[in-house]
Design an enzyme around this catalytic site. Structure first.
Site, mmCIF file in Angstrom:
data_model
loop_
_atom_site.group_PDB
_atom_site.id
_atom_site.type_symbol
_atom_site.label_atom_id
_atom_site.label_comp_id
_atom_site.label_asym_id
_atom_site.label_seq_id
_atom_site.Cartn_x
_atom_site.Cartn_y
_atom_site.Cartn_z
ATOM 1 N N GLU A 160 114.439 38.031 20.784
ATOM 2 C CA GLU A 160 113.387 37.027 20.969
ATOM 3 C C GLU A 160 112.357 37.066 19.848
ATOM 4 O OE1 GLU A 160 111.081 37.212 24.628
ATOM 5 O OE2 GLU A 160 110.193 35.260 24.176
ATOM 6 N N ASP B 51 115.916 40.671 24.949
ATOM 7 C CA ASP B 51 114.549 40.287 25.290
ATOM 8 C C ASP B 51 113.778 41.585 25.521
ATOM 9 O OD1 ASP B 51 112.183 39.260 26.125
ATOM 10 O OD2 ASP B 51 113.075 37.709 27.396
ATOM 11 N N ILE C 71 110.615 42.259 26.169
ATOM 12 C CA ILE C 71 109.805 42.187 27.402
ATOM 13 C C ILE C 71 110.074 40.823 28.013
ATOM 14 C CG2 ILE C 71 107.532 42.226 28.465
ATOM 15 C CD1 ILE C 71 106.466 43.960 26.305
ATOM 16 N N ASP C 72 110.854 40.802 29.072
ATOM 17 C CA ASP C 72 111.067 39.539 29.779
ATOM 18 C C ASP C 72 110.047 39.508 30.911
ATOM 19 O OD1 ASP C 72 112.406 37.076 30.210
ATOM 20 O OD2 ASP C 72 113.211 37.966 32.027
ATOM 21 N N THR D 70 106.536 38.526 29.676
ATOM 22 C CA THR D 70 105.373 38.938 28.868
ATOM 23 C C THR D 70 104.056 38.567 29.559
ATOM 24 O OG1 THR D 70 106.667 38.728 26.846
ATOM 25 C CG2 THR D 70 104.282 38.687 26.584
ATOM 26 N N ASP E 222 116.646 35.384 27.592
ATOM 27 C CA ASP E 222 116.165 35.469 28.983
ATOM 28 C C ASP E 222 117.350 35.565 29.958
ATOM 29 O OD1 ASP E 222 113.302 34.925 28.458
ATOM 30 O OD2 ASP E 222 113.973 32.917 27.929
HETATM 31 C C1 LIP Z 1 109.758 34.298 30.254
HETATM 32 C C2 LIP Z 1 110.705 34.132 31.415
HETATM 33 C C3 LIP Z 1 109.944 33.497 32.554
HETATM 34 C C4 LIP Z 1 109.516 32.115 32.144
HETATM 35 C C5 LIP Z 1 108.685 32.165 30.882
HETATM 36 C C6 LIP Z 1 109.375 32.931 29.772
HETATM 37 P P1 LIP Z 1 109.493 35.929 28.153
HETATM 38 O O1 LIP Z 1 110.349 35.046 29.224
HETATM 39 O O2 LIP Z 1 111.265 35.296 31.825
HETATM 40 O O3 LIP Z 1 110.740 33.435 33.696
HETATM 41 O O4 LIP Z 1 108.814 31.505 33.184
HETATM 42 O O5 LIP Z 1 108.418 30.881 30.447
HETATM 43 O O6 LIP Z 1 110.494 32.245 29.271
HETATM 44 O O7 LIP Z 1 108.902 34.938 27.201
HETATM 45 O O8 LIP Z 1 108.438 36.674 28.885
HETATM 46 O O9 LIP Z 1 110.532 36.764 27.510
#
Ligand code: LIP
Length: 277
Positions: free
Chosen positions: A70, A90, A92-93, A95, A220
């Site tokens: 990412e 990813d 930190i999924d 963030t 993601d």
């Molecule tokens: C996030 C997703 C989350 C979504 C955010 C974003 P990130 O990923 O896991 O579900 O609502 O828009 O895409 O940016 O924290 O890796």
């Protein structure tokens, strides 16, 4: 025959654990927040440091492999899936959850060969839940097998999705209309944990029955897609067609009946769909 990718999976679990420790440590300190594409698209130094840790640790052992991460993509790298062994990362999924210390924050890694997902690892690091899945070998949480609820009735389902601000007014209205359309079936409820990878793992272990999302990215989806599929879940495109990792949208569910009902009920709000209109 021995599994050619087991060594990669073992390394993936090891590196993901270290990444999770780094995230937990960072939560004890001040978190400096930066913006990416919009005021609600956030990134922190920890996202970048964790991605560097993951990629450098893997490159040491597998220098010929490809990576889609990412934060590397945010810094200008290409997001193109090839036939090469590819790590889709990813760091930190969730963030936004991390920034707010909302406790669903994961490290998500999927590994593809010839564009097929071979394994996935999702570490929900505040909950300390390590989800792993190897193609054809089942899905696990902290080593214990997991499976989907098997729910076939949408009206008895708990559905996950995410509601984010979208600066495109038409897409934003479609997102809200989709929520109304699902809620009024009616379903038991909609929840938004805030991490796509965790959402898929919640379906994988039967805590929710379905999850749909448009506008997310391959990083993601890759890790969680492996986990939910190996837990017996169904994964498909929002159109009801086959899932495409690069399409930025998906439905996962405990059964085909529930997935297909969601596909019928929602309109495509992904950036790709509005680009085609
Ligand atoms: C996030 C997703 C989350 C979504 C955010 C974003 P990130 O990923 O896991 O579900 O609502 O828009 O895409 O940016 O924290 O890796």
């Amino acid at each position: 025959m021995s599994d050619p990718w087991q060594e990669c999976l073992d390394l993936c679990v090891e590196v993901t654990k270290k990444a999770g420790e780094m995230i937990r440590e960072a939560l004890q300190k001040d978190i400096a927040v930066m913006q990416k594409s919009s005021p609600v698209d956030l990134v922190t130094e920890t996202d970048q440091r964790v991605e560097q840790l993951i990629i450098s640790s893997i490159k040491e052992k597998f220098p010929a492999h490809s990576f889609i991460g990412e934060e590397s993509v945010a810094a200008g790298a290409a997001s193109v899936l090839t036939d090469d062994p590819t790590w889709i990362i990813d760091p930190i999924d969730g963030t936004t959850n991390f920034v707010h210390r909302f406790p669903f924050v994961s490290v998500s890694i999927g590994f593809t060969v010839k564009k097929e997902i071979e394994f996935g690892v999702v570490y929900s690091c505040i909950e300390d839940k390590m989800y792993t899945a190897r193609k054809g070998k089942g899905a696990f949480c902290n080593g214990a097998p997991i499976k989907v609820s098997g729910q076939e009735d949408i009206s008895r389902s708990l559905v996950l999705t995410e509601m984010n601000f979208d600066k495109d007014p038409a897409r934003f209205r479609t997102m809200l209309a989709n929520v109304e359309s699902i809620l009024t079936i009616p379903v038991h409820g909609i929840r938004s944990p805030g991490s796509a990878a965790v959402n898929m793992c919640l379906v994988a272990c039967g805590s929710a029955d379905a999850y749909y999302h448009m506008g997310i990215h391959c990083w993601d989806m890759a890790g969680g897609a492996a986990v939910v599929t190996e837990a017996g879940g169904v994964i498909m495109d929002i159109s009801g067609g086959p899932f495409d990792l690069m399409s930025r949208r998906l439905i996962v569910a405990s059964s085909r009946a529930v997935a297909e009902r969601i596909a019928k009920q929602v309109a495509d709000q992904s950036p790709e769909a509005s680009a085609q209109r």
